[in-house]
Motif scaffolding. Sequence first.
Motif, PDB file in Angstrom:
ATOM      1  N   ARG A   2      12.261 -11.316 -26.977  1.00 34.44           N
ATOM      2  CA  ARG A   2      11.712 -12.592 -26.516  1.00 34.44           C
ATOM      3  C   ARG A   2      12.489 -13.775 -27.088  1.00 34.44           C
ATOM      4  O   ARG A   2      12.644 -14.789 -26.413  1.00 34.44           O
ATOM      5  CB  ARG A   2      10.231 -12.702 -26.884  1.00 34.44           C
ATOM      6  N   GLY A   3      12.942 -13.640 -28.296  1.00 33.32           N
ATOM      7  CA  GLY A   3      13.762 -14.699 -28.861  1.00 33.32           C
ATOM      8  C   GLY A   3      15.060 -14.861 -28.090  1.00 33.32           C
ATOM      9  O   GLY A   3      15.556 -15.978 -27.912  1.00 33.32           O
ATOM     10  N   ILE A   4      15.614 -13.721 -27.626  1.00 34.03           N
ATOM     11  CA  ILE A   4      16.840 -13.761 -26.836  1.00 34.03           C
ATOM     12  C   ILE A   4      16.599 -14.493 -25.517  1.00 34.03           C
ATOM     13  O   ILE A   4      17.322 -15.426 -25.164  1.00 34.03           O
ATOM     14  CB  ILE A   4      17.353 -12.329 -26.579  1.00 34.03           C
ATOM     15  N   VAL A   5      15.558 -14.073 -24.788  1.00 28.62           N
ATOM     16  CA  VAL A   5      15.292 -14.677 -23.482  1.00 28.62           C
ATOM     17  C   VAL A   5      14.944 -16.151 -23.641  1.00 28.62           C
ATOM     18  O   VAL A   5      15.375 -16.997 -22.852  1.00 28.62           O
ATOM     19  CB  VAL A   5      14.172 -13.921 -22.759  1.00 28.62           C
ATOM     20  N   SER A   6      14.169 -16.472 -24.664  1.00 32.48           N
ATOM     21  CA  SER A   6      13.800 -17.869 -24.896  1.00 32.48           C
ATOM     22  C   SER A   6      15.028 -18.747 -25.048  1.00 32.48           C
ATOM     23  O   SER A   6      15.102 -19.849 -24.486  1.00 32.48           O
ATOM     24  CB  SER A   6      12.923 -17.971 -26.150  1.00 32.48           C
ATOM     25  N   THR A   7      16.027 -18.267 -25.773  1.00 31.48           N
ATOM     26  CA  THR A   7      17.259 -19.034 -25.969  1.00 31.48           C
ATOM     27  C   THR A   7      18.094 -19.090 -24.700  1.00 31.48           C
ATOM     28  O   THR A   7      18.739 -20.099 -24.402  1.00 31.48           O
ATOM     29  CB  THR A   7      18.081 -18.418 -27.112  1.00 31.48           C
ATOM     30  N   LEU A   8      18.070 -18.003 -23.923  1.00 33.62           N
ATOM     31  CA  LEU A   8      18.850 -17.974 -22.685  1.00 33.62           C
ATOM     32  C   LEU A   8      18.423 -19.053 -21.705  1.00 33.62           C
ATOM     33  O   LEU A   8      19.235 -19.569 -20.929  1.00 33.62           O
ATOM     34  CB  LEU A   8      18.724 -16.599 -22.025  1.00 33.62           C
ATOM     35  N   TYR A   9      17.148 -19.414 -21.720  1.00 31.58           N
ATOM     36  CA  TYR A   9      16.666 -20.426 -20.788  1.00 31.58           C
ATOM     37  C   TYR A   9      17.400 -21.751 -20.959  1.00 31.58           C
ATOM     38  O   TYR A   9      17.551 -22.510 -19.997  1.00 31.58           O
ATOM     39  CB  TYR A   9      15.162 -20.632 -20.960  1.00 31.58           C
ATOM     40  N   ASP A  10      17.846 -22.033 -22.176  1.00 35.89           N
ATOM     41  CA  ASP A  10      18.572 -23.285 -22.417  1.00 35.89           C
ATOM     42  C   ASP A  10      19.912 -23.325 -21.678  1.00 35.89           C
ATOM     43  O   ASP A  10      20.482 -24.403 -21.482  1.00 35.89           O
ATOM     44  CB  ASP A  10      18.831 -23.467 -23.916  1.00 35.89           C
ATOM     45  N   HIS A  11      20.425 -22.169 -21.282  1.00 35.81           N
ATOM     46  CA  HIS A  11      21.758 -22.082 -20.686  1.00 35.81           C
ATOM     47  C   HIS A  11      21.722 -21.647 -19.226  1.00 35.81           C
ATOM     48  O   HIS A  11      22.777 -21.512 -18.605  1.00 35.81           O
ATOM     49  CB  HIS A  11      22.611 -21.097 -21.492  1.00 35.81           C
ATOM     50  N   ALA A  12      20.524 -21.407 -18.683  1.00 39.29           N
ATOM     51  CA  ALA A  12      20.379 -20.920 -17.309  1.00 39.29           C
ATOM     52  C   ALA A  12      20.004 -22.060 -16.372  1.00 39.29           C
ATOM     53  O   ALA A  12      19.667 -23.160 -16.798  1.00 39.29           O
ATOM     54  CB  ALA A  12      19.327 -19.814 -17.254  1.00 39.29           C
ATOM     55  N   GLY A  13      20.063 -21.766 -15.086  1.00 39.46           N
ATOM     56  CA  GLY A  13      19.625 -22.724 -14.084  1.00 39.46           C
ATOM     57  C   GLY A  13      20.687 -23.121 -13.085  1.00 39.46           C
ATOM     58  O   GLY A  13      20.398 -23.886 -12.158  1.00 39.46           O
ATOM     59  N   ASP A  14      21.916 -22.629 -13.229  1.00 43.53           N
ATOM     60  CA  ASP A  14      23.000 -23.023 -12.334  1.00 43.53           C
ATOM     61  C   ASP A  14      23.316 -21.987 -11.258  1.00 43.53           C
ATOM     62  O   ASP A  14      23.958 -22.312 -10.257  1.00 43.53           O
ATOM     63  CB  ASP A  14      24.278 -23.304 -13.129  1.00 43.53           C
ATOM     64  N   ALA A  15      22.916 -20.742 -11.454  1.00 38.20           N
ATOM     65  CA  ALA A  15      23.262 -19.687 -10.494  1.00 38.20           C
ATOM     66  C   ALA A  15      22.424 -19.798  -9.230  1.00 38.20           C
ATOM     67  O   ALA A  15      21.266 -20.242  -9.260  1.00 38.20           O
ATOM     68  CB  ALA A  15      23.068 -18.308 -11.128  1.00 38.20           C
ATOM     69  N   ALA A  16      23.006 -19.387  -8.107  1.00 34.63           N
ATOM     70  CA  ALA A  16      22.254 -19.201  -6.869  1.00 34.63           C
ATOM     71  C   ALA A  16      21.644 -17.810  -6.923  1.00 34.63           C
ATOM     72  O   ALA A  16      22.368 -16.814  -7.029  1.00 34.63           O
ATOM     73  CB  ALA A  16      23.171 -19.335  -5.662  1.00 34.63           C
ATOM     74  N   VAL A  17      20.321 -17.719  -6.885  1.00 33.72           N
ATOM     75  CA  VAL A  17      19.629 -16.437  -7.009  1.00 33.72           C
ATOM     76  C   VAL A  17      19.130 -16.019  -5.628  1.00 33.72           C
ATOM     77  O   VAL A  17      18.331 -16.719  -5.003  1.00 33.72           O
ATOM     78  CB  VAL A  17      18.459 -16.530  -8.005  1.00 33.72           C
TER      79      VAL A  17
END
Length: 390
Positions: free
Chosen positions: A60-75
């Motif tokens: 969960r700590g990993i995923v929580s931090t990943l959110y800070d760097h996500a949001g640019d991909a076309a899903v």
Amino acid sequence: MNGRDANWGANSTRGRAASHDRAVELRDRDAELLEELLAGSHRALARVITKIEERTPGYRGIVSTLYDHAGDAAVIGVTGAPGAGKSTLVDKLAAAYRERGDTVGVVAVDPSSPYTGGAVLGDRIRMASNVGDMDVFFRSMSARGQLGGLSTATADAVTALDAFGKDVVMIETVGAGQSEVDVVRTADTVAVLVQPESGDDVQTLKAGILEIGDVFVVNKADMDGAERTLAELEEMVHRREGPTAGLDAGHHGVGVPNDPNDDGSEGEEDDERDASVDDAVDAWTPAVLATVAETGDGIDELIGAFDAHGEFLRESGELSETRRRRYAEEIRTLVRADVGALASEAIERRGGIEALAARVEHKEADPYGLAAEIVDPIAACLEDLEPGDT
């Protein structure tokens, strides 16, 4: 684009305190792994997704931090009944995206083994066109019994691929019919595949999955009955959108937003539109396309439809709303899971579910009373919390 933030520092997120395994915590070794992932290491990406899928302590700590760097991909979600050719289509889409310079991540959700919980088809070779291309990252994951065909881990894996820097992330679902609606909660754009002469599939679409499609694809369009299936889908889309929506799309027209500048000169029928249709003039009219995945026919047009839908989402502001709904659903899912885990622990402290069932059998208690006995302390703790308390 391999790694969205190569200069990310591991120390920036270390030291998040947590008193429980469910709390958000980033451990030093996980911080180092994340640093490698964000610097572009596919090996680190694979290890992170494994941690996510196996729900390793600290994930969960990993995923929580990943959110800070996500949001640019076309899903993009690709769903449809088994046998519609989803795997072959995703393979060809990945190759086409690579030809234009995009990096690609693929999460293929397979049925769960009743014995191991793992992906039944996870060891098959499904990305033959992209073997050896490090900029196409493929991962097969188990649905883990989720009715919607997607496990919570799938959404987290998409976040990891997004944060890594993949331009396009595709989710190929199990293909369990109407229950596939869960894909809409993870994807920005949803493509629904149908086979020619698949009357049962079209009836399934009418039953509910039609509502989630942004693009409808008649794959294997070189088979008999393809034109009829295209016509049936177009009729369904037009009925869904309203009596005048998308009537000029044609069998192979790319779906576009309805024109808000239409002057209403098409005929008297335009004057008869009700308020619900007027409110939808800025809505997306789903594309209905034909493809032959085996040969690659129609793949470029399909990518064009995905691009058009992505542009519509951004320009209309719907992308922000779509992702807000996704995050809301993720929060609900996590809260339900955590409250369920707390309740399970409370049951175990009382001797386990069998012991509680025995009390009911012996008329010593009733199910409602026992449930309240377990849940009431949790509710009392929540009531004592002030807004903002943790």
